[in-house]
Design a protein around this motif. Structure first.
Motif, PDB file in Angstrom:
ATOM      1  N   MET A 160       0.942  -1.095   0.145  1.00  0.00           N
ATOM      2  CA  MET A 160      -0.069   0.056   0.002  1.00  0.00           C
ATOM      3  C   MET A 160       1.036   1.211   0.125  1.00  0.00           C
ATOM      4  SD  MET A 160      -1.253  -0.513   3.811  1.00  0.00           S
ATOM      5  CE  MET A 160      -2.200   0.991   4.052  1.00  0.00           C
ATOM      6  N   LYS A 161       0.276   2.355  -0.541  1.00  0.00           N
ATOM      7  CA  LYS A 161       1.131   3.633  -0.660  1.00  0.00           C
ATOM      8  C   LYS A 161       0.414   4.583   0.103  1.00  0.00           C
ATOM      9  CE  LYS A 161       2.510   6.951  -4.255  1.00  0.00           C
ATOM     10  NZ  LYS A 161       2.249   7.304  -5.670  1.00  0.00           N
ATOM     11  N   LEU A 162       1.331   5.088   1.297  1.00  0.00           N
ATOM     12  CA  LEU A 162       0.742   6.042   2.114  1.00  0.00           C
ATOM     13  C   LEU A 162       0.692   7.401   1.399  1.00  0.00           C
ATOM     14  CD1 LEU A 162      -0.401   6.476   4.954  1.00  0.00           C
ATOM     15  CD2 LEU A 162       1.849   6.791   5.684  1.00  0.00           C
ATOM     16  N   ILE A 163      -0.548   8.130   1.542  1.00  0.00           N
ATOM     17  CA  ILE A 163      -0.393   9.411   0.766  1.00  0.00           C
ATOM     18  C   ILE A 163      -0.546  10.575   1.917  1.00  0.00           C
ATOM     19  CG2 ILE A 163      -2.044  10.830  -0.727  1.00  0.00           C
ATOM     20  CD1 ILE A 163      -0.521   8.212  -1.953  1.00  0.00           C
ATOM     21  N   ASP A 164      -1.107  10.338   2.966  1.00  0.00           N
ATOM     22  CA  ASP A 164      -1.400  11.574   4.153  1.00  0.00           C
ATOM     23  C   ASP A 164      -1.638  11.198   4.999  1.00  0.00           C
ATOM     24  OD1 ASP A 164      -1.218  14.246   4.552  1.00  0.00           O
ATOM     25  OD2 ASP A 164      -3.210  14.722   3.876  1.00  0.00           O
ATOM     26  N   ALA A 165      -1.381  11.895   6.278  1.00  0.00           N
ATOM     27  CA  ALA A 165      -2.040  11.497   7.734  1.00  0.00           C
ATOM     28  C   ALA A 165      -2.484  12.849   8.266  1.00  0.00           C
ATOM     29  CB  ALA A 165      -0.643  11.152   8.642  1.00  0.00           C
ATOM     30  N   GLU A 166      -3.496  12.653   9.063  1.00  0.00           N
ATOM     31  CA  GLU A 166      -4.391  13.748   9.428  1.00  0.00           C
ATOM     32  C   GLU A 166      -5.010  13.640  10.717  1.00  0.00           C
ATOM     33  OE1 GLU A 166      -8.435  16.345   7.777  1.00  0.00           O
ATOM     34  OE2 GLU A 166      -7.581  14.578   6.714  1.00  0.00           O
ATOM     35  N   TYR A 167      -4.999  14.485  11.561  1.00  0.00           N
ATOM     36  CA  TYR A 167      -5.193  14.461  13.165  1.00  0.00           C
ATOM     37  C   TYR A 167      -6.579  15.162  13.124  1.00  0.00           C
ATOM     38  CZ  TYR A 167      -1.546  12.609  15.964  1.00  0.00           C
ATOM     39  OH  TYR A 167      -0.791  11.745  16.578  1.00  0.00           O
ATOM     40  N   THR A 168      -7.490  14.734  13.726  1.00  0.00           N
ATOM     41  CA  THR A 168      -8.842  15.641  14.149  1.00  0.00           C
ATOM     42  C   THR A 168      -8.350  16.746  14.993  1.00  0.00           C
ATOM     43  OG1 THR A 168      -9.389  14.147  15.948  1.00  0.00           O
ATOM     44  CG2 THR A 168     -10.513  13.875  13.419  1.00  0.00           C
ATOM     45  N   PHE A 169      -8.821  17.987  15.151  1.00  0.00           N
ATOM     46  CA  PHE A 169      -8.435  18.992  15.903  1.00  0.00           C
ATOM     47  C   PHE A 169      -8.327  18.629  17.542  1.00  0.00           C
ATOM     48  CE2 PHE A 169      -9.760  22.780  18.610  1.00  0.00           C
ATOM     49  CZ  PHE A 169      -8.539  23.396  18.470  1.00  0.00           C
ATOM     50  N   ASP A 170      -9.280  17.595  17.997  1.00  0.00           N
ATOM     51  CA  ASP A 170      -9.155  17.324  19.432  1.00  0.00           C
ATOM     52  C   ASP A 170      -8.300  16.047  19.731  1.00  0.00           C
ATOM     53  OD1 ASP A 170     -10.750  15.573  17.963  1.00  0.00           O
ATOM     54  OD2 ASP A 170     -12.721  15.777  19.197  1.00  0.00           O
TER      55      ASP A 170
END
Length: 303
Positions: free
Chosen positions: A100-110
């Motif tokens: 699999m090719k990782l594209i992005d990581a994202e945290y929710t604000f909380d």
């Protein structure tokens, strides 16, 4: 009618409606809102306006508050944490040997959830990877498989026109694009000429489609029989869609043939027939069809 504001959570992302309540909010403000993913930090892209009720997804949630300086600092800190989370997830993917090719990581604000976006050929069993990541981050983990168009939207780049990609700069949603649009605009059906960075048909084909349909409706097709202002009959050799000019092969009194150019409005001809399909081999058609996105819905949106 209901008073709403439009909020985005990423560059060129989908616009979501929220109620401003009693807050004085204007375009450009940063706000804290509650979404399906949790508490989020967003940018106001459309100020307060009245919208018809049937265009609003119910229930309409209210803005929690205008973002404070502390909120903005926390958002900046989350961006730094996302870079670290990306590196950790990348190492874990290699450790588990997943294709699999990782594209992005994202945290929710909380910080209630960490989302990882990836691409892959087919389905991936990432259950063990999720457990491993949960033990590291001590929060909810979501791995979301996205398509090549979403990947390009996140990463950005430069199109063949020399400008930043439309999907990365201003297109909030993907419009359906088809081979028919390329034919209507008399473009080469060479896949390398009509496909974008993502390998799918260029989104900009939709920009001028309506204009070309209107202009083409006033023109004869190549090979059509027409009558010129001089009363001569001839066959259409070529058309200039934008200038609305038609080149006609006419037969003169001495049986000689001559190519003359006329404004389309001066010619008499039958209404435009359905455009004949360009003859292509099965392999060529298969290659072109592969450029069409079967499911245009973005996987980046939480609807």
């Amino acid at each position: 009618m209901t008073k709403v504001i439009g909020v985005r959570f990423r560059t060129a992302g989908k616009i979501y409606f929220f109620s401003p309540g009693k807050l004085e909010i204007k375009t450009g403000d940063k706000v804290i809102v509650e979404t399906a993913r949790g508490v989020e930090f967003g940018s106001v892209v459309t100020g307060p306006k009245e919208v018809e009720d049937d265009k609003i997804t119910q229930p309409l949630k209210s803005v929690i508050r205008l973002a404070t300086e502390d909120d903005k600092k926390k958002e900046e800190k989350n961006k730094e944490k996302e870079k670290e989370a990306f590196k950790i997830c990348l190492d874990k993917i290699h450790k588990h040997g997943l294709e699999m090719k990782l594209i992005d990581a994202e945290y929710t604000f909380d910080n209630n959830k960490v989302l990882f976006y990836f691409t892959a050929d087919g389905r991936i069993d990432f259950r063990e990877l999720v457990k491993d990541l949960a033990s590291v981050f001590r929060t909810r983990i979501e791995l979301r498989q996205i398509g090549v168009r979403d990947e390009t939207k996140i990463r950005g780049g430069i199109g063949i026109c020399g400008r930043p990609l439309c999907c990365h700069t201003y297109l909030s949603e993907f419009a359906p694009v088809s081979i028919k649009m390329a034919k209507e605009q008399n473009l080469s059906l060479n896949p390398t000429k009509i496909s974008g960075v993502c390998g799918r048909l260029m989104c900009c084909l939709t920009n001028e489609e309506e204009t070309y349909e209107e202009l083409n409706s006033h023109l004869p097709a190549n090979g059509d029989h027409v009558t010129t202002p001089e009363g001569l009959r001839g066959d259409v050799q070529s058309v200039n869609v934008l200038r609305q000019l038609v080149k006609v092969v006419v037969t003169l009194d001495n049986d000689e043939k001559e190519i003359r150019e006329y404004p389309a409005a001066e010619l008499k001809f039958k209404p435009r027939r359905k455009k004949k399909d360009v003859r292509l081999s099965k392999e060529e058609m298969k290659e072109l069809k592969a450029l069409e996105e079967k499911n245009g819905a973005s996987k980046l949106n939480d609807d």
